[in-house]
Design a protein around this motif. Structure first.
Motif, PDB file in Angstrom:
ATOM      1  N   MET A   3      22.354  48.055 104.787  1.00  0.00           N
ATOM      2  CA  MET A   3      20.931  48.166 105.205  1.00  0.00           C
ATOM      3  C   MET A   3      21.082  48.953 106.421  1.00  0.00           C
ATOM      4  O   MET A   3      21.826  48.780 107.459  1.00  0.00           O
ATOM      5  N   ASP A   4      19.926  50.039 106.627  1.00  0.00           N
ATOM      6  CA  ASP A   4      20.047  50.808 107.756  1.00  0.00           C
ATOM      7  C   ASP A   4      19.342  50.225 108.886  1.00  0.00           C
ATOM      8  O   ASP A   4      18.690  48.891 108.852  1.00  0.00           O
ATOM      9  N   THR A   5      19.238  50.817 110.307  1.00  0.00           N
ATOM     10  CA  THR A   5      18.848  50.104 111.376  1.00  0.00           C
ATOM     11  C   THR A   5      17.436  49.789 111.370  1.00  0.00           C
ATOM     12  O   THR A   5      16.836  48.701 111.722  1.00  0.00           O
ATOM     13  N   ALA A   6      16.766  50.630 110.653  1.00  0.00           N
ATOM     14  CA  ALA A   6      15.075  50.708 110.628  1.00  0.00           C
ATOM     15  C   ALA A   6      14.800  49.279 109.936  1.00  0.00           C
ATOM     16  O   ALA A   6      13.965  48.479 110.253  1.00  0.00           O
ATOM     17  N   SER A   7      15.493  48.900 108.825  1.00  0.00           N
ATOM     18  CA  SER A   7      15.087  47.840 107.875  1.00  0.00           C
ATOM     19  C   SER A   7      15.549  46.728 108.557  1.00  0.00           C
ATOM     20  O   SER A   7      15.091  45.504 108.861  1.00  0.00           O
ATOM     21  N   GLN A   8      16.978  46.721 109.460  1.00  0.00           N
ATOM     22  CA  GLN A   8      17.492  45.798 110.343  1.00  0.00           C
ATOM     23  C   GLN A   8      16.357  45.210 111.330  1.00  0.00           C
ATOM     24  O   GLN A   8      15.977  43.974 111.490  1.00  0.00           O
ATOM     25  N   ASP A   9      15.902  46.242 111.988  1.00  0.00           N
ATOM     26  CA  ASP A   9      14.800  46.099 112.923  1.00  0.00           C
ATOM     27  C   ASP A   9      13.430  45.560 112.403  1.00  0.00           C
ATOM     28  O   ASP A   9      12.841  44.561 112.953  1.00  0.00           O
ATOM     29  N   SER A  10      13.173  45.983 111.097  1.00  0.00           N
ATOM     30  CA  SER A  10      11.850  45.297 110.360  1.00  0.00           C
ATOM     31  C   SER A  10      12.209  43.845 110.223  1.00  0.00           C
ATOM     32  O   SER A  10      11.176  42.938 110.178  1.00  0.00           O
ATOM     33  N   ILE A  11      13.387  43.287 109.870  1.00  0.00           N
ATOM     34  CA  ILE A  11      13.571  41.828 109.644  1.00  0.00           C
ATOM     35  C   ILE A  11      13.510  41.110 110.731  1.00  0.00           C
ATOM     36  O   ILE A  11      12.960  40.030 110.401  1.00  0.00           O
ATOM     37  N   ALA A  12      13.958  41.701 111.792  1.00  0.00           N
ATOM     38  CA  ALA A  12      14.207  40.839 113.080  1.00  0.00           C
ATOM     39  C   ALA A  12      12.735  40.702 113.375  1.00  0.00           C
ATOM     40  O   ALA A  12      12.297  39.547 113.792  1.00  0.00           O
ATOM     41  N   ALA A  13      11.895  41.689 113.210  1.00  0.00           N
ATOM     42  CA  ALA A  13      10.482  41.817 113.687  1.00  0.00           C
ATOM     43  C   ALA A  13       9.728  40.749 112.877  1.00  0.00           C
ATOM     44  O   ALA A  13       8.764  40.142 113.398  1.00  0.00           O
ATOM     45  N   ILE A  14       9.954  40.772 111.619  1.00  0.00           N
ATOM     46  CA  ILE A  14       9.229  39.962 110.745  1.00  0.00           C
ATOM     47  C   ILE A  14       9.573  38.569 111.029  1.00  0.00           C
ATOM     48  O   ILE A  14       8.581  37.517 111.007  1.00  0.00           O
ATOM     49  N   ARG A  15      10.899  38.300 111.048  1.00  0.00           N
ATOM     50  CA  ARG A  15      11.365  36.888 111.358  1.00  0.00           C
ATOM     51  C   ARG A  15      10.888  36.395 112.677  1.00  0.00           C
ATOM     52  O   ARG A  15      10.800  35.119 112.871  1.00  0.00           O
ATOM     53  N   ALA A  16      10.579  37.219 113.616  1.00  0.00           N
ATOM     54  CA  ALA A  16      10.020  36.951 115.068  1.00  0.00           C
ATOM     55  C   ALA A  16       8.379  36.677 114.922  1.00  0.00           C
ATOM     56  O   ALA A  16       7.757  36.379 115.784  1.00  0.00           O
TER      57      ALA A  16
ATOM     58  N   ALA B 283       4.673  44.145 111.826  1.00  0.00           N
ATOM     59  CA  ALA B 283       5.845  44.429 110.977  1.00  0.00           C
ATOM     60  C   ALA B 283       5.430  43.753 109.673  1.00  0.00           C
ATOM     61  O   ALA B 283       5.982  44.500 108.436  1.00  0.00           O
ATOM     62  N   LEU B 284       5.049  42.521 109.612  1.00  0.00           N
ATOM     63  CA  LEU B 284       4.577  41.894 108.479  1.00  0.00           C
ATOM     64  C   LEU B 284       3.622  42.704 107.409  1.00  0.00           C
ATOM     65  O   LEU B 284       3.788  42.869 106.360  1.00  0.00           O
TER      66      LEU B 284
ATOM     67  N   ALA C 112      12.722  49.577  95.524  1.00  0.00           N
ATOM     68  CA  ALA C 112      14.099  49.251  95.820  1.00  0.00           C
ATOM     69  C   ALA C 112      14.364  48.765  97.127  1.00  0.00           C
ATOM     70  O   ALA C 112      14.948  47.813  97.526  1.00  0.00           O
ATOM     71  N   GLN C 113      13.690  49.293  98.130  1.00  0.00           N
ATOM     72  CA  GLN C 113      13.583  48.810  99.703  1.00  0.00           C
ATOM     73  C   GLN C 113      12.763  47.647  99.801  1.00  0.00           C
ATOM     74  O   GLN C 113      13.482  46.604 100.600  1.00  0.00           O
ATOM     75  N   ALA C 114      11.895  47.283  98.816  1.00  0.00           N
ATOM     76  CA  ALA C 114      11.046  46.056  99.138  1.00  0.00           C
ATOM     77  C   ALA C 114      12.222  44.756  98.342  1.00  0.00           C
ATOM     78  O   ALA C 114      12.157  43.783  98.852  1.00  0.00           O
ATOM     79  N   LEU C 115      12.624  45.170  97.364  1.00  0.00           N
ATOM     80  CA  LEU C 115      13.609  43.984  96.960  1.00  0.00           C
ATOM     81  C   LEU C 115      14.719  43.822  98.022  1.00  0.00           C
ATOM     82  O   LEU C 115      15.108  42.583  98.071  1.00  0.00           O
ATOM     83  N   ASP C 116      15.336  44.800  98.465  1.00  0.00           N
ATOM     84  CA  ASP C 116      16.344  44.685  99.723  1.00  0.00           C
ATOM     85  C   ASP C 116      15.838  43.748 100.751  1.00  0.00           C
ATOM     86  O   ASP C 116      16.497  42.678 101.132  1.00  0.00           O
ATOM     87  N   LEU C 117      14.612  44.075 101.160  1.00  0.00           N
ATOM     88  CA  LEU C 117      14.058  43.504 102.365  1.00  0.00           C
ATOM     89  C   LEU C 117      13.902  41.915 101.961  1.00  0.00           C
ATOM     90  O   LEU C 117      14.108  40.962 102.677  1.00  0.00           O
ATOM     91  N   LEU C 118      12.973  41.583 100.840  1.00  0.00           N
ATOM     92  CA  LEU C 118      12.902  40.358 100.263  1.00  0.00           C
ATOM     93  C   LEU C 118      14.247  39.424 100.210  1.00  0.00           C
ATOM     94  O   LEU C 118      14.390  38.301 100.635  1.00  0.00           O
ATOM     95  N   SER C 119      15.314  39.977  99.765  1.00  0.00           N
ATOM     96  CA  SER C 119      16.331  39.372  99.733  1.00  0.00           C
ATOM     97  C   SER C 119      17.114  38.966 100.916  1.00  0.00           C
ATOM     98  O   SER C 119      17.676  37.973 101.191  1.00  0.00           O
ATOM     99  N   ALA C 120      17.025  40.093 101.910  1.00  0.00           N
ATOM    100  CA  ALA C 120      17.599  39.916 103.287  1.00  0.00           C
ATOM    101  C   ALA C 120      16.890  38.977 104.251  1.00  0.00           C
ATOM    102  O   ALA C 120      17.492  38.251 104.891  1.00  0.00           O
ATOM    103  N   LEU C 121      15.596  38.732 103.833  1.00  0.00           N
ATOM    104  CA  LEU C 121      14.549  37.805 104.710  1.00  0.00           C
ATOM    105  C   LEU C 121      15.023  36.310 104.260  1.00  0.00           C
ATOM    106  O   LEU C 121      14.891  35.387 105.006  1.00  0.00           O
ATOM    107  N   GLY C 122      15.600  36.346 103.074  1.00  0.00           N
ATOM    108  CA  GLY C 122      15.670  34.701 102.539  1.00  0.00           C
ATOM    109  C   GLY C 122      14.777  33.975 102.174  1.00  0.00           C
ATOM    110  O   GLY C 122      13.751  34.196 102.545  1.00  0.00           O
TER     111      GLY C 122
END
Ligand code: GDP
Length: 326
Positions: free
Chosen positions: A1-14, A19-20, A36-46
């Motif tokens: 997962m790239d940095t942009a996705s990591q940032d967006s995960i952190a922002a959503i969880r915050a 970001a949402l 594909a990105q959406a599925l990765d994001l949903l999996s990463a968010l848990g």
């Protein structure tokens, strides 16, 4: 997962609402790379966070947006974070979203603890179901306490919303007995609570009678195992004056609590997840039929059937055989 996705995960969880909103735009996209990105994001968010998901249905004009504005404000003022999602299959036909107008919930949409997302235009029912389910997951990951899912009272979307919420509310207008007869039994059976709105001014007496009629009708339904004594319930509310909103909220919490304690909450969510899986597979198979090479083969076989060269059954068997091998 790239940095942009990591940032967006952190922002959503915050709980970052921008970001949402961006993530919901991503899940609404039809592009395969976005998917594909959406599925990765949903999996990463848990799925470690759970909101109370409340479905709300009612015919246009019954007061849904007024109710959500008043009820939502009551919740945010009590310290809760509230997300509102709209499901509007009619926008698939009109091309514009009638529920897209945020000014209908003016105070709530400005409140920092609220997030309102209108229904996208141009979406098929299957697409609406997926989009809503995924938007709900995103709002949960963003730490919202309550998610209100609003839909207009048309059969298919009601069933869909009932299938992804924890509590399902039906908003009704004060009405005479004849109109009550017209309410479909299936919809009554889906409802955990019927709220008779507009219990104010000249309509108060009619609303009180209507509420008693619904309460009587609900008592005739078989008691469901997921309900404590006394549910489903009918109550009077006024979105305009705020009457009954706190009582309705207390009843919702009591019902949710009872279901949690008796295992029905988890069981319902597990069942909904399994159902969502099946639905995704079915939708995926249908999508295969719409793409080449399957679409061309379908057209050729249909022409052969129309010309009387093949029977419908034999052609269908051949098609299914080809799909099985692909
Ligand atoms: P929706 O189409 O279901 O979203 O309904 P709206 O919230 O737009 O309300 C339709 C109309 O009913 C508007 O004119 C509202 O002002 C009115 N309305 C909504 N709630 C109440 C209520 O509790 N009492 C009264 N008297 N009118 C209401």
């Amino acid at each position: 997962m790239d940095t942009a996705s990591q940032d967006s995960i952190a922002a959503i969880r915050a709980g970052d609402r921008r970001a949402l909103a961006r993530a919901i735009t991503l899940i609404e996209s039809q592009r395969p790379d976005h998917r594909a990105q959406a599925l990765d994001l949903l999996s990463a968010l848990g799925r470690d966070r759970q909101a109370l998901r409340i479905g709300l249905s009612g015919t246009p004009g019954v007061g849904k947006s007024t109710f959500i504005e008043a009820f939502g404000m009551m919740l945010v003022e009590s310290g809760l974070r509230v997300a509102v999602l709209a499901v509007d299959p009619s926008s698939a036909r009109s091309g514009g979203s009638i529920l897209g107008d945020k000014t209908r919930m003016e105070r709530l949409s400005r409140h920092p603890a609220a997030f309102i997302r209108p229904s996208p235009s141009r979406a098929q029912m299957g697409g609406v179901a997926r989009r809503t389910r995924e938007a709900v997951s995103l709002c949960e990951a963003a730490g919202f306490d309550v998610i209100l899912i609003e839909t207009v009272g048309v059969g298919q979307s009601e069933t869909m919303v009932a299938g992804l919420c924890d509590l399902f509310l039906l908003l009704m207008a004060p009405a005479g007995g004849d109109e009550l007869q017209g309410v479909k039994r299936g919809i009554m059976e889906m409802a955990d609570m019927i709220l008779v709105n507009k219990a104010d001014g000249e309509l108060l007496a009619t609303a009180t009678r209507t509420q008693a009629d619904y309460a009587g009708a609900l008592r005739l339904l078989r008691r469901r195992p997921q309900d404590p004594q006394g549910f489903p319930k009918a109550l009077c509310v006024s979105a305009a004056t705020g009457l009954g909103l706190d009582k309705a909220w207390a009843e919702m919490r009591a019902l949710a609590q009872w279901r949690r304690e008796h295992g029905h909450w988890d069981a319902r969510r597990a069942e909904q997840a399994a159902e969502a899986f099946g639905e995704e597979v079915r939708q995926g198979l249908l999508a295969v039929l719409d793409r080449e090479p399957a679409r061309g083969i379908m057209e050729r076989l249909a022409a052969a059937v129309a010309a009387g060269e093949r029977t419908p059954e034999a052609a269908a068997a051949e098609m299914l055989g080809l799909l099985g091998r692909s």
